[in-house]
Design a protein around this motif. Structure first.
Motif, short mmCIF file in Angstrom:
data_model
loop_
_atom_site.label_atom_id
_atom_site.label_comp_id
_atom_site.label_asym_id
_atom_site.label_seq_id
_atom_site.Cartn_x
_atom_site.Cartn_y
_atom_site.Cartn_z
N SER A 90 -13.07 1.97 9.36
CA SER A 90 -12.11 0.84 9.03
C SER A 90 -12.82 -0.54 8.66
CB SER A 90 -11.11 0.38 10.15
OG SER A 90 -12.01 0.24 11.29
N ASN A 147 -8.41 -4.15 6.34
CA ASN A 147 -8.30 -4.35 4.77
C ASN A 147 -8.38 -2.80 4.40
OD1 ASN A 147 -8.12 -7.16 4.67
ND2 ASN A 147 -10.20 -7.43 4.67
N CYS A 148 -9.22 -1.88 4.77
CA CYS A 148 -9.41 -0.67 4.22
C CYS A 148 -9.49 0.44 5.37
CB CYS A 148 -10.70 -0.78 3.32
SG CYS A 148 -10.67 0.66 2.03
N CYS A 192 -13.52 -3.87 0.72
CA CYS A 192 -13.43 -2.64 0.50
C CYS A 192 -14.61 -1.49 0.86
CB CYS A 192 -13.36 -2.51 -1.11
SG CYS A 192 -13.05 -0.84 -1.57
N LYS A 237 -1.10 3.30 -6.02
CA LYS A 237 -2.01 4.40 -5.70
C LYS A 237 -1.51 5.54 -6.64
CE LYS A 237 -4.01 7.09 -2.53
NZ LYS A 237 -5.33 6.92 -2.10
N PHE A 244 -6.06 -5.54 -2.03
CA PHE A 244 -5.75 -4.30 -1.88
C PHE A 244 -5.61 -3.61 -3.04
CE2 PHE A 244 -2.79 -6.95 1.06
CZ PHE A 244 -3.72 -7.11 1.98
N TYR A 259 -1.60 -3.53 5.17
CA TYR A 259 -2.49 -3.86 4.49
C TYR A 259 -3.03 -2.50 3.67
CZ TYR A 259 -3.26 -8.79 5.52
OH TYR A 259 -3.07 -10.23 5.46
N CYS A 260 -3.11 -1.45 4.55
CA CYS A 260 -3.79 -0.38 4.06
C CYS A 260 -3.22 0.92 4.95
CB CYS A 260 -5.12 -0.31 4.13
SG CYS A 260 -5.78 -0.86 5.74
N GLN A 261 -3.34 2.07 4.15
CA GLN A 261 -2.87 3.38 4.64
C GLN A 261 -3.65 4.63 4.42
OE1 GLN A 261 1.34 3.03 3.06
NE2 GLN A 261 2.24 2.80 5.20
N TYR A 262 -3.36 5.46 5.27
CA TYR A 262 -4.31 6.83 4.89
C TYR A 262 -3.27 8.01 5.40
CZ TYR A 262 -7.76 10.55 4.70
OH TYR A 262 -8.24 11.79 4.41
N SER A 273 -1.98 3.40 9.58
CA SER A 273 -1.87 2.13 8.73
C SER A 273 -2.43 1.14 9.25
CB SER A 273 -0.05 2.07 9.17
OG SER A 273 0.27 1.88 10.11
N THR A 301 0.78 -1.20 -0.03
CA THR A 301 0.11 -0.04 -0.04
C THR A 301 0.87 1.27 -0.10
OG1 THR A 301 -1.59 1.13 1.48
CG2 THR A 301 -0.22 -0.24 2.54
#
Length: 482
Positions: free
Chosen positions: A279, A266-267, A311, A457, A410, A221-224, A234, A178
């Motif tokens: 989340s 996952n998200c 998702c 991304k 992902f 698995y995922c980040q923002y 994360s 990610t």
């Protein structure tokens, strides 16, 4: 056509073309080729380019289309005739029934029983024939879709269009699941399969690592990356969410660890104000987190799915949340402002599950069924206020060289409002899809990585597309070109 023949010593313009299906010679040629007896065995299929171009190159196969339309029209006429005939069911009024003697009543009953049996037999026979026809059409459509991006005609069309994203940099690295960017696209974070996080300086497509972090025990698995503050989040396979912040010494550190999910995260997504975090997890749940004294607390947990939630996506107004799962359902959740509570608003049953969906605005969201050549468009029906599937968009699937499982998770769909483009990973392809003012979608570029293990991304301004795939084993940076 002022182009020389491809045979060097001829040195003359091409004038002719050949339409013979069995021909193995080059189809565009000059007068000297004709003198050398090329295409001699099927000279009737040779025509001058100037006479033929308008008739053939830009003309659809009208005869074939006419034949298909004729068959469809005939089937429809027969169907409606049959439908009218089957309406006849020896109908008789009560008054007429009372006037019948026993023999007439017996004949009528026998007739009705026989009619019902014949009707059932005919419908059964038609149903079996229809199933075979449907299967034939379906197989044909699948073949057409599978070959779509490999056809010479399609290749010519794609080559005539300007490439949108061109590879400008490639950096070898281990698996990154990610990516996320800050608001100015000057910092990029990568979440690694090995559980570490790297912070990079990002400048004009070049990367420079500035810090390595170890805040998780398992794969990221995922980040923002937050836009209103120097913080990022994360989500990991270790079931936790790490909230990281930039300290005064310009080093990143962990600020808070969010726990509560019983499966991998996952998200992750946030609202525009960045005071709501949502989340989704392998535990089949979606959690809503709100800030209290600068710390996050879980305010609500919702279920509804019977498999992992792959998702989630918020609509433009941020009062509806879409989610998809392996349970062949898309759920739409709605926020009640008065009760300050999210509730299940709509359940959409689907034939093929998928890992990716994305709201485009309040009226439209898109969904990618697992490893299919079509992306589905759902639009809000203003009559019943529900989302319904309205169309499908052809997308690339690519060609796989490295065999592995599924479409791989992902790499969520991403809609870039500024460019009005959607990034949609599907099997071995990353598809760049354009949306026009009439809400029509068209795939304008399909990047085939020849493996399903792709993560990526796009920067929020749509200028750069960053990916990692296991075939190249590298971070690849592509730049948007007009």
């Amino acid at each position: 056509m002022n182009q020389n023949c491809n045979i060097p010593d001829h040195e003359t313009d091409v004038e002719y073309l050949c339409t013979n299906e069995q021909c193995r010679d080059f189809r565009i040629f000059c007068f000297k080729c004709l003198q050398n007896e090329k295409h001699k065995t099927h000279i009737k299929d040779v025509q001058k380019i100037k006479d033929f171009g308008r008739q053939y190159i830009n003309k659809s196969d009208e005869d074939l289309n006419f034949e298909l339309e004729k068959n469809i029209d005939q089937i429809q006429r027969l169907y409606f005739t049959l439908k009218e005939e089957l309406k006849f069911d020896c109908s008789i009024s009560e008054e007429e029934l009372n006037r019948l003697d026993l023999n007439q009543l017996n004949d009528l009953l026998c007739s009705k029983i026989k009619f019902r049996k014949e009707k059932q037999s005919l419908i059964s026979m038609i149903s079996k024939s229809a199933e075979r026809m449907i299967e034939t059409i379906y197989i044909g459509l699948q073949d057409f879709s599978q070959q779509y991006f490999d056809r010479p005609a399609k290749k010519v069309q794609l080559e005539m269009k300007t490439l949108k994203y061109e590879l400008i940099n490639s950096i070898k690295d281990e698996q990154i699941n990610t990516f996320a960017f800050n608001s100015t696209n000057t910092l990029m974070i990568g979440g690694y399969d090995s559980s570490k996080i790297k912070v990079f300086e990002f400048k004009k497509g070049q990367l420079k690592m500035i810090q390595k972090l170890n805040f998780h025990k398992k794969s990221i698995y995922c980040q923002y990356f937050m836009k209103k503050s120097n913080e990022f989040l994360s989500g990991s396979c270790d079931k936790t969410i790490s909230v990281c912040y930039l300290k005064d010494d310009q080093k990143w550190d962990i600020k808070q660890r969010l726990e509560g999910h019983q499966g991998g995260i996952n998200c992750l997504l946030m609202n525009k104000n960045e005071d709501l975090l949502i989340s989704s997890s392998d535990d089949m749940l979606i959690k809503f987190w709100v800030k209290d004294n600068d710390l996050w607390e879980c305010s609500q947990t919702i279920g509804g799915h019977s498999s992992f939630v792959s998702c989630i996506s918020l609509n433009e107004t941020e009062n509806q949340l879409a989610s998809c799962s392996k349970d062949n359902q898309i759920l739409i959740h709605q926020y009640d402002k008065d009760a300050k509570f999210w509730f299940e608003f709509q359940i959409i049953q689907i034939n093929q599950w998928g890992r990716r969906l994305c709201f485009i605005n309040d009226q439209i969201f898109v969904f990618q069924p697992e490893m299919r050549q079509q992306m589905h468009i759902y639009e809000l029906d203003k009559v019943n206020n529900n989302f319904i599937k309205t169309k499908e968009v052809l997308v690339g699937v690519g060609s796989e060289r490295k065999k592995n499982r599924g479409c791989f998770w992902f790499f969520p769909q991403q809609y870039v409002q500024q460019q009005q483009i959607l990034i949609n990973k599907n099997r071995c392809c990353v598809n760049v899809i354009e949306k026009d003012q009439n809400n029509e979608f068209a795939t304008i570029q399909s990047i085939d990585f020849q493996t399903k293990v792709i993560f990526g991304k796009m920067t929020d301004n749509g200028e750069y597309l960053i990916t990692w795939d296991d075939r190249s084993g590298a971070i690849q940076i592509r730049q948007y070109l007009d």
